[in-house]
Structure formats: structure tokens, C-alpha cells
Enzyme design. Structure first.
Site, PDB file in Angstrom:
ATOM      1  N   ASP A  74      89.545  66.729  52.298  1.00  0.00           N
ATOM      2  CA  ASP A  74      90.934  66.822  53.676  1.00  0.00           C
ATOM      3  C   ASP A  74      91.742  67.472  53.798  1.00  0.00           C
ATOM      4  OD1 ASP A  74      90.970  65.708  55.653  1.00  0.00           O
ATOM      5  OD2 ASP A  74      93.219  64.272  55.032  1.00  0.00           O
ATOM      6  N   PHE A 150      86.278  80.009  59.825  1.00  0.00           N
ATOM      7  CA  PHE A 150      85.741  79.004  60.745  1.00  0.00           C
ATOM      8  C   PHE A 150      87.535  78.185  60.940  1.00  0.00           C
ATOM      9  CE2 PHE A 150      86.423  75.029  58.428  1.00  0.00           C
ATOM     10  CZ  PHE A 150      86.550  75.578  57.321  1.00  0.00           C
ATOM     11  N   GLY A 151      87.150  77.377  61.975  1.00  0.00           N
ATOM     12  CA  GLY A 151      88.356  76.832  62.122  1.00  0.00           C
ATOM     13  C   GLY A 151      90.015  77.577  62.616  1.00  0.00           C
ATOM     14  N   TYR A 152      90.878  77.309  61.804  1.00  0.00           N
ATOM     15  CA  TYR A 152      91.815  78.350  61.787  1.00  0.00           C
ATOM     16  C   TYR A 152      92.195  79.729  61.027  1.00  0.00           C
ATOM     17  CZ  TYR A 152      93.784  73.778  63.317  1.00  0.00           C
ATOM     18  OH  TYR A 152      94.940  72.667  64.084  1.00  0.00           O
ATOM     19  N   ASP A 153      91.100  79.802  60.614  1.00  0.00           N
ATOM     20  CA  ASP A 153      90.427  81.697  59.895  1.00  0.00           C
ATOM     21  C   ASP A 153      90.975  82.010  60.186  1.00  0.00           C
ATOM     22  OD1 ASP A 153      90.159  80.043  57.556  1.00  0.00           O
ATOM     23  OD2 ASP A 153      88.047  80.718  57.948  1.00  0.00           O
ATOM     24  N   LYS A 171      87.721  85.217  50.836  1.00  0.00           N
ATOM     25  CA  LYS A 171      88.189  83.271  51.123  1.00  0.00           C
ATOM     26  C   LYS A 171      88.192  83.140  50.149  1.00  0.00           C
ATOM     27  CE  LYS A 171      88.603  79.466  54.365  1.00  0.00           C
ATOM     28  NZ  LYS A 171      87.700  79.015  55.235  1.00  0.00           N
ATOM     29  N   HIS A 176      92.864  78.151  49.627  1.00  0.00           N
ATOM     30  CA  HIS A 176      93.341  76.032  49.403  1.00  0.00           C
ATOM     31  C   HIS A 176      91.956  75.717  49.022  1.00  0.00           C
ATOM     32  CE1 HIS A 176      91.690  76.676  53.093  1.00  0.00           C
ATOM     33  NE2 HIS A 176      91.673  76.085  53.398  1.00  0.00           N
ATOM     34  N   ARG A 177      91.149  75.537  49.553  1.00  0.00           N
ATOM     35  CA  ARG A 177      89.299  74.903  49.162  1.00  0.00           C
ATOM     36  C   ARG A 177      89.444  75.495  47.205  1.00  0.00           C
ATOM     37  NH1 ARG A 177      87.391  75.440  53.320  1.00  0.00           N
ATOM     38  NH2 ARG A 177      88.242  73.734  53.473  1.00  0.00           N
TER      39      ARG A 177
HETATM   40  P1  ITT Z   1      85.651  66.443  57.284  1.00  0.00           P
HETATM   41  O1  ITT Z   1      86.599  65.947  58.274  1.00  0.00           O
HETATM   42  O2  ITT Z   1      83.997  65.915  57.656  1.00  0.00           O
HETATM   43  O3  ITT Z   1      85.349  67.250  56.152  1.00  0.00           O
HETATM   44  P2  ITT Z   1      86.775  68.788  59.317  1.00  0.00           P
HETATM   45  O4  ITT Z   1      86.165  69.466  60.157  1.00  0.00           O
HETATM   46  O5  ITT Z   1      87.126  67.426  59.966  1.00  0.00           O
HETATM   47  O6  ITT Z   1      85.461  67.702  58.530  1.00  0.00           O
HETATM   48  P3  ITT Z   1      89.799  68.086  58.343  1.00  0.00           P
HETATM   49  O7  ITT Z   1      89.999  67.194  58.434  1.00  0.00           O
HETATM   50  O8  ITT Z   1      89.767  68.174  56.729  1.00  0.00           O
HETATM   51  O9  ITT Z   1      87.687  68.385  58.150  1.00  0.00           O
HETATM   52  O10 ITT Z   1      90.116  69.640  58.970  1.00  0.00           O
HETATM   53  C1  ITT Z   1      91.376  69.854  59.258  1.00  0.00           C
HETATM   54  C2  ITT Z   1      90.599  70.880  60.793  1.00  0.00           C
HETATM   55  O11 ITT Z   1      91.324  72.421  59.500  1.00  0.00           O
HETATM   56  C3  ITT Z   1      89.641  71.129  60.802  1.00  0.00           C
HETATM   57  O12 ITT Z   1      89.963  71.709  62.824  1.00  0.00           O
HETATM   58  C4  ITT Z   1      89.211  72.279  60.047  1.00  0.00           C
HETATM   59  O13 ITT Z   1      88.227  72.547  61.146  1.00  0.00           O
HETATM   60  C5  ITT Z   1      90.342  73.260  60.219  1.00  0.00           C
HETATM   61  N1  ITT Z   1      89.804  73.624  58.446  1.00  0.00           N
HETATM   62  C6  ITT Z   1      89.672  73.173  57.519  1.00  0.00           C
HETATM   63  N2  ITT Z   1      89.576  73.665  56.602  1.00  0.00           N
HETATM   64  C7  ITT Z   1      89.219  75.393  56.634  1.00  0.00           C
HETATM   65  C8  ITT Z   1      89.357  75.922  56.509  1.00  0.00           C
HETATM   66  O14 ITT Z   1      88.975  76.292  55.443  1.00  0.00           O
HETATM   67  N3  ITT Z   1      89.090  77.754  57.041  1.00  0.00           N
HETATM   68  C9  ITT Z   1      90.619  76.956  58.353  1.00  0.00           C
HETATM   69  N4  ITT Z   1      89.939  76.119  59.672  1.00  0.00           N
HETATM   70  C10 ITT Z   1      89.676  74.815  58.328  1.00  0.00           C
END
Ligand code: ITT
Length: 192
Positions: A74, A150-153, A171, A176-177
Site C-alpha cells: 500500500d 507509472f502513477g505519480y512518477d 528508481k 520507497h518500494r
Molecule cells: P494495488 O492496491 O492493487 O496494489 P494500486 O495501484 O491501487 O494497486 P496503491 O493504492 O498502493 O496501489 O497506490 C496508490 C496510488 O499511488 C496509485 O494511483 C498508484 O498508481 C500510485 N503509486 C503507487 N506506487 C507508486 C510509485 O512507485 N510511483 C508512482 N505512483 C505510485
């Protein structure tokens, strides 16, 4: 090397629907002898402020449901000037607002400090979950940069470089991961 030998053949089910997390976790854990199998059965996400309690509950739920050794991840982005928003609501906010709206919220903000946190919940059937936290302190960029990750990267930068501009390898050396997963690997090495 003894360290690698001890860790051989351990397989953990990673319960996540996020392919990017799997890819990163595999790159980080496979040199440490930990094999991951993805399961996207999902888990109930508690409406809590703490990533730790969400991850612990999810890991215990999944370990019971699958009757296997499992982990969940999470993660959340905590922006200081926004009082820690979106934090535990990062997935919801990313889906609804996305990076451009976050940048808009931060448009005139001088304090750009943000922390990316990852909490790994790990659990064996019948046991209590263990949680491992990793965090990296950085800043919200002024504009989205980079196509990697991905995401906020593309909007989270460390020393002026966004995660989106870093290659995967870079990365995975400081994220954090990475920090949470090496704590898990070290705990497994000592305990099992
Ligand atoms: P699961 O719960 O199925 O594992 P999720 O994508 O819903 O997948 P999270 O709730 O942990 O996972 O993620 C919260 C948000 O933060 C989500 O929009 C992710 O894309 C983003 N996120 C998580 N880890 C990230 C990372 O390493 N870099 C950028 N964005 C990240």
C-alpha cells in the site's frame, strides 16, 4: 554466497492489481532469491489514515483467503503543503484528478516538499501480519516530466530528477518500494 543460498526458492504471492508494482518488486527481490507470483484477487482496503493498518489488514485477509504466504503493497504520496494529501487516498485521487490537477493545486505553492511512502504487509496463514515501511523525501515538480514508471512518477522528483525521468534501475535503487522491500528481505533472512 550464504545470504543468497539461504533465500533460495522462497516464493511469495504478491496480491496486487498493479503490474508496475510487480515489475519493480521482482527486479528488487529476485537478486535476493525471492520469487513473486502475482494474484489480483484484491483485498478489502480499510478506510484508515495509516498505510500500515491498511497493509496489515490486507495481508492477513489475503493469507487467510489464499492459505499462502502473501504480501501486499500500500503506497501513498504525502504532500506537505496539502496537509499530507492525497496520502492513503492516493489511488482514488490519481484516478479522479490525475497529475495535472495535482500540479494545478500546487501552482502557487512555494513549499513543494512531499514524501512517497510504501508499506509492505507480509503474512503467513494463521500468523499476524508484519509491516515494512520505506519512504523517500522529495518534491512536487513544477510540471510533469519523463515517461518512465507509472502513477505519480512524472511529478515526484528527488534531487531535481523525477521518478519518470529516471530509468527503472535508478528508481529501484532509491525508491520507497525498494526501501520497504529490502526491510522485508532482511527480516525474512533473519527470521526464517
Ligand atoms: P494495488 O492496491 O492493487 O496494489 P494500486 O495501484 O491501487 O494497486 P496503491 O493504492 O498502493 O496501489 O497506490 C496508490 C496510488 O499511488 C496509485 O494511483 C498508484 O498508481 C500510485 N503509486 C503507487 N506506487 C507508486 C510509485 O512507485 N510511483 C508512482 N505512483 C505510485
Amino acid at each position: 554466497m550464504l545470504y543468497f543460498k539461504e533465500m533460495e526458492h522462497r516464493t511469495i504471492i504478491f496480491v496486487t492489481g498493479n503490474e508496475h508494482k510487480i515489475r519493480e518488486a521482482e527486479a528488487i527481490l529476485s537478486p535476493l532469491g525471492i520469487i513473486l507470483e502475482q494474484n489480483d484477487c484484491g483485498y478489502p482496503e480499510l478506510q484508515e489514515d495509516e498505510l500500515e493498518s491498511i497493509a496489515a489488514f490486507g495481508a492477513e485477509w489475503a493469507a487467510t483467503m489464499l492459505n499462502r504466504e502473501v504480501m501486499v503493497d500500500d503506497s501513498g504520496l504525502f504532500i506537505e503543503a496539502l496537509g499530507g494529501f492525497p496520502g492513503p487516498y492516493s489511488a482514488y485521487v490519481f484516478d479522479r484528478l490525475g497529475n495535472e490537477r495535482i500540479l494545478k493545486l500546487m501552482e502557487n505553492e512555494v513549499n513543494r516538499k512531499a514524501t512517497f511512502r510504501c508499506v509492505i504487509g507480509y503474512c503467513c496463514p494463521g500468523a499476524k501480519a508484519q509491516v515494512f515501511t520505506g519512504e523517500v523525501i522529495g518534491e512536487i515538480a513544477k510540471e510533469s516530466r519523463g515517461n518512465s514508471g507509472f502513477g505519480y512518477d512524472p511529478v515526484f522528483e528527488v534531487d531535481g530528477v523525477t521518478f519518470g525521468e529516471m530509468g527503472e534501475d535508478e528508481k529501484n535503487r532509491l525508491s520507497h518500494r525498494y526501501r520497504a522491500l529490502v526491510r522485508l528481505a532482511e527480516w525474512l533472512r533473519v527470521r526464517h
